[in-house]
Design a protein around this motif. Structure first.
Motif, short mmCIF file in Angstrom:
data_model
loop_
_atom_site.label_atom_id
_atom_site.label_comp_id
_atom_site.label_asym_id
_atom_site.label_seq_id
_atom_site.Cartn_x
_atom_site.Cartn_y
_atom_site.Cartn_z
N THR A 267 73.37 28.06 25.19
CA THR A 267 73.56 29.50 25.18
C THR A 267 72.70 30.20 26.23
O THR A 267 73.17 31.10 26.95
N ILE A 271 74.22 32.46 29.38
CA ILE A 271 73.94 33.89 29.53
C ILE A 271 73.22 34.16 30.85
O ILE A 271 73.46 35.18 31.51
N GLU A 281 74.06 42.99 27.73
CA GLU A 281 73.28 43.66 26.69
C GLU A 281 73.59 43.03 25.34
O GLU A 281 74.75 42.94 24.95
N GLU A 282 72.56 42.60 24.63
CA GLU A 282 72.76 42.04 23.31
C GLU A 282 72.99 43.16 22.30
O GLU A 282 72.27 44.15 22.27
N ARG A 283 74.02 43.01 21.46
CA ARG A 283 74.35 44.03 20.47
C ARG A 283 74.23 43.52 19.03
O ARG A 283 74.62 44.21 18.09
N LYS A 303 76.27 36.39 17.63
CA LYS A 303 75.80 37.64 18.23
C LYS A 303 76.87 38.20 19.17
O LYS A 303 77.58 37.45 19.84
N TRP A 304 76.95 39.52 19.20
CA TRP A 304 77.82 40.21 20.14
C TRP A 304 77.02 40.65 21.36
O TRP A 304 75.85 41.02 21.25
N TYR A 305 77.69 40.61 22.52
CA TYR A 305 77.09 41.07 23.77
C TYR A 305 78.08 41.98 24.48
O TYR A 305 79.30 41.79 24.38
#
Length: 413
Positions: A267, A271, A281-283, A303-305
């Motif tokens: 990962t 990224i 941007e990590e969300r 995780k959403w980005y």
């Protein structure tokens, strides 16, 4: 200059329309189609997918399947479950989804306009998918699935549409998925002549959805011309069933991607590589639905980005400037090794109608990473088609879907 003609539709007898109307044949796999037909014996899917009438060991493309489709249609017509209007008409087909209405003109378009490029396409077609519908149309001598066409809006056409929508509809029902369907008839000769004249003055028309059905209808017509050297051009096989919508009323949804692995990277490494091209941007747990062109959502490791493309990733080429192209050329191909998304088994496509939760579900089950996209616009579709170019596969997802079985176009003269 497009030739758009009225026709004598076969359509459901009043009272049967909601039971006969079916989603397009190609949104189902075989088992889903079989279940849908079992749940509703009147569904037009019985005819569009007649393999549902056979055991699973009978091949989908067996000759008996097409013979069965013909038998089923003839049976319904003989029972009076379909009726045919006495004179050529145009029809209006209004669909209402979540309060948003779109109204198309149901008519027959010319195979010559397709061949000569007046009707423009934006996708390639696959021979085996064309062949299936060619055999289906030939066996039934009828076109059963309308082609979804789009045109640049015209105020004079909208006036005629509004006038005829003031009439009592032929059909008015809400399907199980919550879509309202209304059908009106345009049978006044003055209105018919005006609509024909407007389309002759309109310029290009665009295939929004149904490229395979359209190519098949055209090939059936050309084959029948070749078998009839004295054809006049007026025979019904020279025209194909269509519903034409103004661009201002259409909605294209996102068409998202899920991939089985991240090509041997962990990962952090993946990224880092993305960060060389995108602002990342990590969300966290908040799903990312892109709000503008150039934004992409990514779901990875729970995780959403939000990925935002810089201007340097943009292009003046209308195909390369599509967000689906940016994702393919900058991420899927160079980083994840997806060379051909049409054939690579590591990638799948998820229509936006299924929502972002479906992307999360896929990553939690059979996939590793998901990407949500901003929808392709109708203007982008027109720009690609106007230059004679083709979009990448799975670039557009139109909603709501047109129902089959509400209008049939017989090729019998």
């Amino acid at each position: 200059m497009a030739e758009i003609r009225p026709f004598r539709a076969f359509r459901p007898a009043p009272g049967l329309e909601s039971r006969i109307a079916a989603l397009p044949y190609d949104v189902y796999n075989r088992q889903e189609a079989k279940q849908a037909v079992a749940d509703n014996v009147h569904s037009f899917l019985r005819i569009d997918r007649a393999e549902t009438q056979f055991p699973d060991e009978v091949d989908t493309y067996d000759e008996r399947v097409y013979e069965k489709a013909k038998e089923l249609l003839e049976e319904q017509i003989s029972k009076g479950e379909f009726i045919q209007d006495a004179y050529p008409c145009y029809y209006l087909y209004e669909l209402v989804m979540n309060g948003r209405s779109q109204t198309g003109i149901v008519a027959c378009a010319s195979i010559d306009d397709y061949v000569n490029g007046v009707i423009k396409k934006h996708e390639n077609t696959r021979t085996e998918k064309e062949e299936d519908r060619i055999r289906h149309v030939d066996a039934l001598n009828t076109q059963t699935g309308p082609i979804f066409l789009a045109y640049r809006d015209r105020s004079d056409l909208q006036v005629l549409v509004g006038k005829n929508k003031a009439k009592t509809p032929l059909y008015d029902f809400t399907s199980q998925d919550g879509i309202t369907h209304r059908v009106y008839c345009i049978d006044e000769s003055e209105d018919i002549q005006s609509i024909q004249a407007i389309f002759k003055d309109l310029g290009n028309i665009y295939i929004a959805d149904g490229h395979h059905r359209c190519a098949s209808a055209v090939k059936v017509g050309l084959k029948r011309r070749a078998a009839k050297p004295d054809f006049t051009g007026e025979e019904e096989f020279n025209f194909f069933l269509s519903v034409l919508f103004p661009d201002s009323e259409l909605m294209i949804m996102d068409y998202n991607r899920v991939v089985k692995d991240i090509n041997g990277m962990d990962t952090v490494e993946f990224i880092e590589k993305l960060s060389e091209m995108f602002t990342v941007e990590e969300r966290g747990s908040i799903p990312v639905k892109p709000a503008a062109k150039g934004e992409f959502g990514m779901f990875l490791e729970d995780k959403w980005y939000l990925l935002t493309a810089g201007e340097e990733l943009r292009s003046t080429d209308p195909v390369r400037n599509l967000d689906v192209s940016v994702l393919q050329e900058r991420v899927l191909q160079p980083l994840l090794g997806i060379e051909d998304p049409k054939t690579d088994k590591r990638i799948d496509f998820v229509g936006g109608i299924r929502g972002l939760k479906e992307l999360e579900r896929r990553v939690h089950t059979d996939m590793r990473v998901a990407f949500s996209l901003y929808p392709t616009s109708i203007g982008e579709l027109f720009a690609v088609a106007d230059q004679g170019l083709l979009m990448p596969p799975k670039s557009t997802w139109f909603e709501p879907k047109l129902r089959s079985g509400l209008f049939l176009h017989s090729l019998a003269d």
